[in-house]
Design a protein around this motif. Structure first.
Motif, PDB file in Angstrom:
ATOM      1  N   THR A  38      -7.732  -9.379 -55.657  1.00 25.73           N
ATOM      2  CA  THR A  38      -8.288  -8.093 -56.065  1.00 25.73           C
ATOM      3  C   THR A  38      -7.447  -7.501 -57.199  1.00 25.73           C
ATOM      4  O   THR A  38      -7.994  -7.001 -58.183  1.00 25.73           O
ATOM      5  N   LEU A  39      -6.143  -7.576 -57.083  1.00 30.83           N
ATOM      6  CA  LEU A  39      -5.254  -7.085 -58.132  1.00 30.83           C
ATOM      7  C   LEU A  39      -5.496  -7.822 -59.446  1.00 30.83           C
ATOM      8  O   LEU A  39      -5.566  -7.209 -60.512  1.00 30.83           O
ATOM      9  N   ARG A  40      -5.649  -9.139 -59.396  1.00 29.62           N
ATOM     10  CA  ARG A  40      -5.914  -9.918 -60.615  1.00 29.62           C
ATOM     11  C   ARG A  40      -7.227  -9.483 -61.267  1.00 29.62           C
ATOM     12  O   ARG A  40      -7.312  -9.382 -62.494  1.00 29.62           O
ATOM     13  N   ALA A  41      -8.240  -9.231 -60.465  1.00 33.18           N
ATOM     14  CA  ALA A  41      -9.535  -8.799 -61.015  1.00 33.18           C
ATOM     15  C   ALA A  41      -9.398  -7.445 -61.720  1.00 33.18           C
ATOM     16  O   ALA A  41      -9.904  -7.260 -62.834  1.00 33.18           O
ATOM     17  N   TYR A  42      -8.704  -6.510 -61.096  1.00 28.97           N
ATOM     18  CA  TYR A  42      -8.522  -5.202 -61.727  1.00 28.97           C
ATOM     19  C   TYR A  42      -7.637  -5.297 -62.971  1.00 28.97           C
ATOM     20  O   TYR A  42      -7.874  -4.606 -63.955  1.00 28.97           O
ATOM     21  N   ARG A  43      -6.618  -6.137 -62.939  1.00 28.74           N
ATOM     22  CA  ARG A  43      -5.796  -6.333 -64.147  1.00 28.74           C
ATOM     23  C   ARG A  43      -6.646  -6.874 -65.287  1.00 28.74           C
ATOM     24  O   ARG A  43      -6.502  -6.464 -66.430  1.00 28.74           O
ATOM     25  N   GLY A  49     -11.019  -7.664 -70.179  1.00 30.26           N
ATOM     26  CA  GLY A  49     -11.659  -8.962 -69.980  1.00 30.26           C
ATOM     27  C   GLY A  49     -10.741 -10.165 -70.102  1.00 30.26           C
ATOM     28  O   GLY A  49     -11.205 -11.293 -69.965  1.00 30.26           O
ATOM     29  N   THR A  50      -9.451  -9.944 -70.344  1.00 32.10           N
ATOM     30  CA  THR A  50      -8.530 -11.086 -70.438  1.00 32.10           C
ATOM     31  C   THR A  50      -7.562 -11.066 -69.267  1.00 32.10           C
ATOM     32  O   THR A  50      -7.201 -10.006 -68.751  1.00 32.10           O
ATOM     33  N   LEU A  51      -7.141 -12.251 -68.863  1.00 32.64           N
ATOM     34  CA  LEU A  51      -6.161 -12.397 -67.792  1.00 32.64           C
ATOM     35  C   LEU A  51      -5.276 -13.578 -68.126  1.00 32.64           C
ATOM     36  O   LEU A  51      -5.774 -14.686 -68.361  1.00 32.64           O
ATOM     37  N   GLY A  52      -3.994 -13.339 -68.208  1.00 29.65           N
ATOM     38  CA  GLY A  52      -3.069 -14.412 -68.540  1.00 29.65           C
ATOM     39  C   GLY A  52      -3.330 -15.019 -69.906  1.00 29.65           C
ATOM     40  O   GLY A  52      -3.143 -16.213 -70.110  1.00 29.65           O
ATOM     41  N   GLY A  53      -3.803 -14.199 -70.845  1.00 27.25           N
ATOM     42  CA  GLY A  53      -4.085 -14.680 -72.191  1.00 27.25           C
ATOM     43  C   GLY A  53      -5.429 -15.385 -72.344  1.00 27.25           C
ATOM     44  O   GLY A  53      -5.792 -15.792 -73.440  1.00 27.25           O
ATOM     45  N   GLU A  54      -6.181 -15.527 -71.263  1.00 27.72           N
ATOM     46  CA  GLU A  54      -7.494 -16.187 -71.293  1.00 27.72           C
ATOM     47  C   GLU A  54      -8.603 -15.148 -71.210  1.00 27.72           C
ATOM     48  O   GLU A  54      -8.518 -14.211 -70.422  1.00 27.72           O
ATOM     49  N   ARG A  55      -9.641 -15.327 -71.993  1.00 28.24           N
ATOM     50  CA  ARG A  55     -10.806 -14.443 -71.947  1.00 28.24           C
ATOM     51  C   ARG A  55     -11.659 -14.832 -70.747  1.00 28.24           C
ATOM     52  O   ARG A  55     -12.086 -15.966 -70.607  1.00 28.24           O
ATOM     53  N   VAL A  56     -11.882 -13.886 -69.831  1.00 29.16           N
ATOM     54  CA  VAL A  56     -12.695 -14.108 -68.633  1.00 29.16           C
ATOM     55  C   VAL A  56     -14.070 -13.471 -68.811  1.00 29.16           C
ATOM     56  O   VAL A  56     -15.086 -14.071 -68.485  1.00 29.16           O
ATOM     57  N   LEU A  57     -14.090 -12.246 -69.310  1.00 35.74           N
ATOM     58  CA  LEU A  57     -15.320 -11.513 -69.618  1.00 35.74           C
ATOM     59  C   LEU A  57     -15.218 -10.983 -71.040  1.00 35.74           C
ATOM     60  O   LEU A  57     -14.121 -10.687 -71.522  1.00 35.74           O
ATOM     61  N   SER A  58     -16.364 -10.817 -71.678  1.00 33.52           N
ATOM     62  CA  SER A  58     -16.329 -10.237 -73.022  1.00 33.52           C
ATOM     63  C   SER A  58     -15.917  -8.768 -72.917  1.00 33.52           C
ATOM     64  O   SER A  58     -16.146  -8.102 -71.898  1.00 33.52           O
ATOM     65  N   ARG A  59     -15.307  -8.274 -73.974  1.00 30.57           N
ATOM     66  CA  ARG A  59     -14.913  -6.869 -74.020  1.00 30.57           C
ATOM     67  C   ARG A  59     -16.139  -5.966 -73.806  1.00 30.57           C
ATOM     68  O   ARG A  59     -16.058  -4.976 -73.084  1.00 30.57           O
ATOM     69  N   ALA A  60     -17.254  -6.327 -74.404  1.00 26.97           N
ATOM     70  CA  ALA A  60     -18.479  -5.538 -74.249  1.00 26.97           C
ATOM     71  C   ALA A  60     -18.942  -5.504 -72.797  1.00 26.97           C
ATOM     72  O   ALA A  60     -19.403  -4.467 -72.313  1.00 26.97           O
ATOM     73  N   SER A  61     -18.812  -6.627 -72.083  1.00 35.17           N
ATOM     74  CA  SER A  61     -19.197  -6.662 -70.664  1.00 35.17           C
ATOM     75  C   SER A  61     -18.349  -5.705 -69.842  1.00 35.17           C
ATOM     76  O   SER A  61     -18.866  -4.964 -69.001  1.00 35.17           O
TER      77      SER A  61
END
Length: 159
Positions: A38-43, A49-61
């Motif tokens: 849950t913490l990772r998702a909120y971070r 939309g990025t986590l650990g330098g990787e794009r997970v979701l677009s900024r617009a999303s």
């Protein structure tokens, strides 16, 4: 991301308004596997939309998910139920979105209060994520008080 240590002990609210203080390992043992995810998702949402330098979701999303989409008429209907549907003001996609200041949280805060006693929000203005996982249903008068105390303590700790 600020990490705030509040106490070495956590309050457990008991029936009848009693409070018991327990070491965190006793309170958190049931939820220790869910909280890191849950913490990772909120971070990731705080990082647009990025986590650990990787794009997970677009900024617009992320922006669409965390902005209020209720019409003025829908807000009137929601507010007719009092605080039952939240004190935050609006709803994004799958989460509550704070549209005005009513307590210590900043406008723009987003997250969710679960019916079984969980509360998890991110506040972009304060770079804060708070997660409280309990098994105390919202049908108790003690659970909303526990949520208020948790958030008040978290915001006071970073002030």
């Amino acid at each position: 991301m600020k990490v705030v240590g509040v106490s070495r002990w956590l309050a457990a609210y008991l029936p009848g308004g009693r409070t018991a203080w327990r070491p965190p390992q006793q309170v958190l043992s049931v939820t220790r596997h869910r909280c890191p995810w849950t913490l990772r998702a909120y971070r990731m949402l705080l990082n647009k939309g990025t986590l650990g330098g990787e794009r997970v979701l677009s900024r617009a999303s992320v922006e669409l998910m965390t902005m209020d989409h209720l019409t003025p008429g829908q807000k009137v209907e929601k507010d007719a139920f009092g605080d039952h549907f939240g004190r935050h003001g609006g709803f994004g996609f799958g989460m509550a979105v704070r549209t005005h200041r009513r307590d210590l949280a900043s406008p723009g805060q987003f997250g969710w209060d679960g019916g079984l006693g969980t509360t998890a929000y991110a506040d972009p203005a304060k770079d804060l994520v708070g997660i409280l996982l309990t098994q105390s249903a919202m049908d108790s008068v003690h659970t909303p008080r526990l949520h208020r105390d948790f958030w008040t303590t978290a915001y006071q700790a970073i002030a």
